[in-house]
Write a protein that holds these residues in place. Sequence first.
Motif, PDB file in Angstrom:
ATOM      1  N   GLY A  77     -10.781  -7.146 -10.953  1.00 10.30           N
ATOM      2  CA  GLY A  77     -11.355  -6.551  -9.748  1.00 10.30           C
ATOM      3  C   GLY A  77     -11.899  -5.172 -10.057  1.00 10.30           C
ATOM      4  O   GLY A  77     -11.484  -4.528 -11.033  1.00 10.30           O
ATOM      5  N   ALA A  78     -12.819  -4.715  -9.232  1.00 13.61           N
ATOM      6  CA  ALA A  78     -13.449  -3.408  -9.434  1.00 13.61           C
ATOM      7  C   ALA A  78     -12.424  -2.286  -9.252  1.00 13.61           C
ATOM      8  O   ALA A  78     -11.319  -2.522  -8.752  1.00 13.61           O
ATOM      9  N   ASN A  79     -12.798  -1.077  -9.636  1.00 13.73           N
ATOM     10  CA  ASN A  79     -11.924   0.080  -9.446  1.00 13.73           C
ATOM     11  C   ASN A  79     -11.523   0.179  -7.982  1.00 13.73           C
ATOM     12  O   ASN A  79     -12.367   0.065  -7.091  1.00 13.73           O
ATOM     13  N   GLY A  80     -10.233   0.375  -7.757  1.00  9.73           N
ATOM     14  CA  GLY A  80      -9.752   0.563  -6.392  1.00  9.73           C
ATOM     15  C   GLY A  80      -9.523  -0.733  -5.629  1.00  9.73           C
ATOM     16  O   GLY A  80      -9.177  -0.706  -4.446  1.00  9.73           O
ATOM     17  N   ALA A  81      -9.686  -1.881  -6.286  1.00  6.52           N
ATOM     18  CA  ALA A  81      -9.519  -3.168  -5.585  1.00  6.52           C
ATOM     19  C   ALA A  81      -8.065  -3.439  -5.205  1.00  6.52           C
ATOM     20  O   ALA A  81      -7.795  -4.262  -4.328  1.00  6.52           O
ATOM     21  N   GLY A  82      -7.139  -2.760  -5.878  1.00  2.00           N
ATOM     22  CA  GLY A  82      -5.724  -2.955  -5.540  1.00  2.00           C
ATOM     23  C   GLY A  82      -4.909  -3.645  -6.629  1.00  2.00           C
ATOM     24  O   GLY A  82      -3.783  -4.081  -6.385  1.00  2.00           O
ATOM     25  N   LYS A  83      -5.440  -3.688  -7.841  1.00  2.00           N
ATOM     26  CA  LYS A  83      -4.753  -4.394  -8.935  1.00  2.00           C
ATOM     27  C   LYS A  83      -3.427  -3.703  -9.291  1.00  2.00           C
ATOM     28  O   LYS A  83      -2.385  -4.360  -9.377  1.00  2.00           O
ATOM     29  N   THR A  84      -3.499  -2.392  -9.502  1.00  2.00           N
ATOM     30  CA  THR A  84      -2.277  -1.664  -9.870  1.00  2.00           C
ATOM     31  C   THR A  84      -1.264  -1.709  -8.732  1.00  2.00           C
ATOM     32  O   THR A  84      -0.061  -1.911  -8.966  1.00  2.00           O
ATOM     33  N   GLY A 116       0.839  -1.199   0.000  1.00  2.00           N
ATOM     34  CA  GLY A 116       0.000   0.000   0.000  1.00  2.00           C
ATOM     35  C   GLY A 116       0.867   1.240   0.000  1.00  2.00           C
ATOM     36  O   GLY A 116       1.995   1.217  -0.519  1.00  2.00           O
ATOM     37  N   TYR A 117       0.343   2.287   0.576  1.00  2.00           N
ATOM     38  CA  TYR A 117       1.007   3.589   0.506  1.00  2.00           C
ATOM     39  C   TYR A 117       1.074   4.207   1.903  1.00  2.00           C
ATOM     40  O   TYR A 117       0.137   4.064   2.687  1.00  2.00           O
ATOM     41  N   HIS A 118       2.175   4.877   2.192  1.00  2.00           N
ATOM     42  CA  HIS A 118       2.352   5.584   3.470  1.00  2.00           C
ATOM     43  C   HIS A 118       2.067   4.654   4.653  1.00  2.00           C
ATOM     44  O   HIS A 118       1.426   5.050   5.629  1.00  2.00           O
ATOM     45  N   GLY A 119       2.505   3.404   4.540  1.00  2.00           N
ATOM     46  CA  GLY A 119       2.340   2.462   5.650  1.00  2.00           C
ATOM     47  C   GLY A 119       0.944   1.879   5.780  1.00  2.00           C
ATOM     48  O   GLY A 119       0.696   1.052   6.658  1.00  2.00           O
TER      49      GLY A 119
HETATM   50  N1  ATP Z   1       0.047   6.789  -4.785  1.00  2.00           N
HETATM   51  C1  ATP Z   1      -0.997   6.481  -3.980  1.00  2.00           C
HETATM   52  N2  ATP Z   1      -1.065   6.996  -2.734  1.00  2.00           N
HETATM   53  C2  ATP Z   1      -2.082   6.683  -1.911  1.00  2.00           C
HETATM   54  N3  ATP Z   1      -3.122   5.874  -2.239  1.00  2.00           N
HETATM   55  C3  ATP Z   1      -3.106   5.352  -3.472  1.00  2.00           C
HETATM   56  C4  ATP Z   1      -2.056   5.616  -4.405  1.00  2.00           C
HETATM   57  N4  ATP Z   1      -2.324   4.944  -5.545  1.00  2.00           N
HETATM   58  C5  ATP Z   1      -3.494   4.287  -5.338  1.00  2.00           C
HETATM   59  N5  ATP Z   1      -3.968   4.534  -4.104  1.00  2.00           N
HETATM   60  C6  ATP Z   1      -5.195   3.983  -3.525  1.00  2.00           C
HETATM   61  O1  ATP Z   1      -5.075   2.578  -3.447  1.00  2.00           O
HETATM   62  C7  ATP Z   1      -6.331   1.958  -3.710  1.00  2.00           C
HETATM   63  C8  ATP Z   1      -6.143   0.869  -4.751  1.00  2.00           C
HETATM   64  O2  ATP Z   1      -5.712   1.493  -5.961  1.00  2.00           O
HETATM   65  P1  ATP Z   1      -5.239   0.636  -7.220  1.00  2.00           P
HETATM   66  O3  ATP Z   1      -4.865   1.634  -8.266  1.00  2.00           O
HETATM   67  O4  ATP Z   1      -4.242  -0.364  -6.798  1.00  2.00           O
HETATM   68  O5  ATP Z   1      -6.582  -0.105  -7.596  1.00  2.00           O
HETATM   69  P2  ATP Z   1      -6.995  -0.774  -8.966  1.00  2.00           P
HETATM   70  O6  ATP Z   1      -7.650  -2.055  -8.614  1.00  2.00           O
HETATM   71  O7  ATP Z   1      -5.834  -0.833  -9.887  1.00  2.00           O
HETATM   72  O8  ATP Z   1      -8.085   0.230  -9.475  1.00  2.00           O
HETATM   73  P3  ATP Z   1      -8.336   0.893 -10.919  1.00  2.00           P
HETATM   74  O9  ATP Z   1      -9.027  -0.155 -11.718  1.00  2.00           O
HETATM   75  O10 ATP Z   1      -9.217   2.039 -10.581  1.00  2.00           O
HETATM   76  O11 ATP Z   1      -7.007   1.310 -11.450  1.00  2.00           O
HETATM   77  C9  ATP Z   1      -7.297   3.077  -4.133  1.00  2.00           C
HETATM   78  O12 ATP Z   1      -8.109   3.385  -3.029  1.00  2.00           O
HETATM   79  C10 ATP Z   1      -6.385   4.223  -4.444  1.00  2.00           C
HETATM   80  O13 ATP Z   1      -7.001   5.456  -4.141  1.00  2.00           O
END
Ligand code: ATP
Length: 233
Positions: free
Chosen positions: A42-49, A18-21
């Motif tokens: 996974g849905a938007n924001g699920a944590g894939k990226t 994750g980010y910032h601990g």
């Molecule tokens: N640099 C960052 N700093 C803090 N939080 C972040 C950062 N990047 C992503 N997040 C948060 O982490 C969570 C997961 O994001 P992530 O991009 O991994 O999801 P995702 O499944 O890839 O979604 P999407 O399909 O929208 O890209 C989200 O709530 C996002 O706001």
Amino acid sequence: MSSHKGEALIRSTGLSAGYHGQPIVHDLDLEVRAGEMVGLFGANGAGKTTTLLTLAGEIKPLGGTLEFDGAPHPGSLHQAAKNGLALLTDDRSIFAPLTVRDNLRLGRGSVADALSHFPELEEHLDRQAGLLSGGQQQILSVARILASQPKVVLADELSLGLAPLIVKRLLAALRSAADAGAAVLIVEQHVPVALSTVDRALVLVRGSIALESDARTLRATPDVISDLYLAAG
Ligand SMILES: Nc1ncnc2c1ncn2[C@@H]1O[C@H](COP(=O)(O)OP(=O)(O)OP(=O)(O)O)[C@@H](O)[C@H]1O
């Protein structure tokens, strides 16, 4: 399709990231074997990226272990890339003022190898890369990466905004790379197209794996993934 009998080239055990601990991804056990192509959905924001960037070495894990090519992950994308890990994103990292040929020459592989993956680039070799369409630019950046014969390819929504035919083309090229022995992990919005290409799928819900299944089973039960997306909302 591959036999799935290769060794795990990328593996996480109990990974939190994750980010910032603050963890976004929890206790993730994931592996992709040589010759295998896996879809991470996974849905938007699920944590894939976040997962992909952590596997790549761009983000330091908050916990758990990461292995790349049978050894502890070197800890940075720069070092992992030198050892054969490729991270592909939708940002089309091409050099716009240079020709297609020179873009390919700047990669770690040969122009001939790049053309073996995407013969359609041949007629554009002397064109300025910046004048190509968005789809052609993405093909160029994927061709340059695949020419380097990476062991592991992590692809994050590389088809964002591209026409369906180009999406199919890019996924087919990644499939070929897997069939040739790479471990390929893709994040892809076009779930049906991706499911027709991958061997296995993982679905993340709020940073944890909610489902892991072979793609053939999921193709026969297409609502399973969309139900999980809805449940996450
Ligand atoms: N640099 C960052 N700093 C803090 N939080 C972040 C950062 N990047 C992503 N997040 C948060 O982490 C969570 C997961 O994001 P992530 O991009 O991994 O999801 P995702 O499944 O890839 O979604 P999407 O399909 O929208 O890209 C989200 O709530 C996002 O706001």
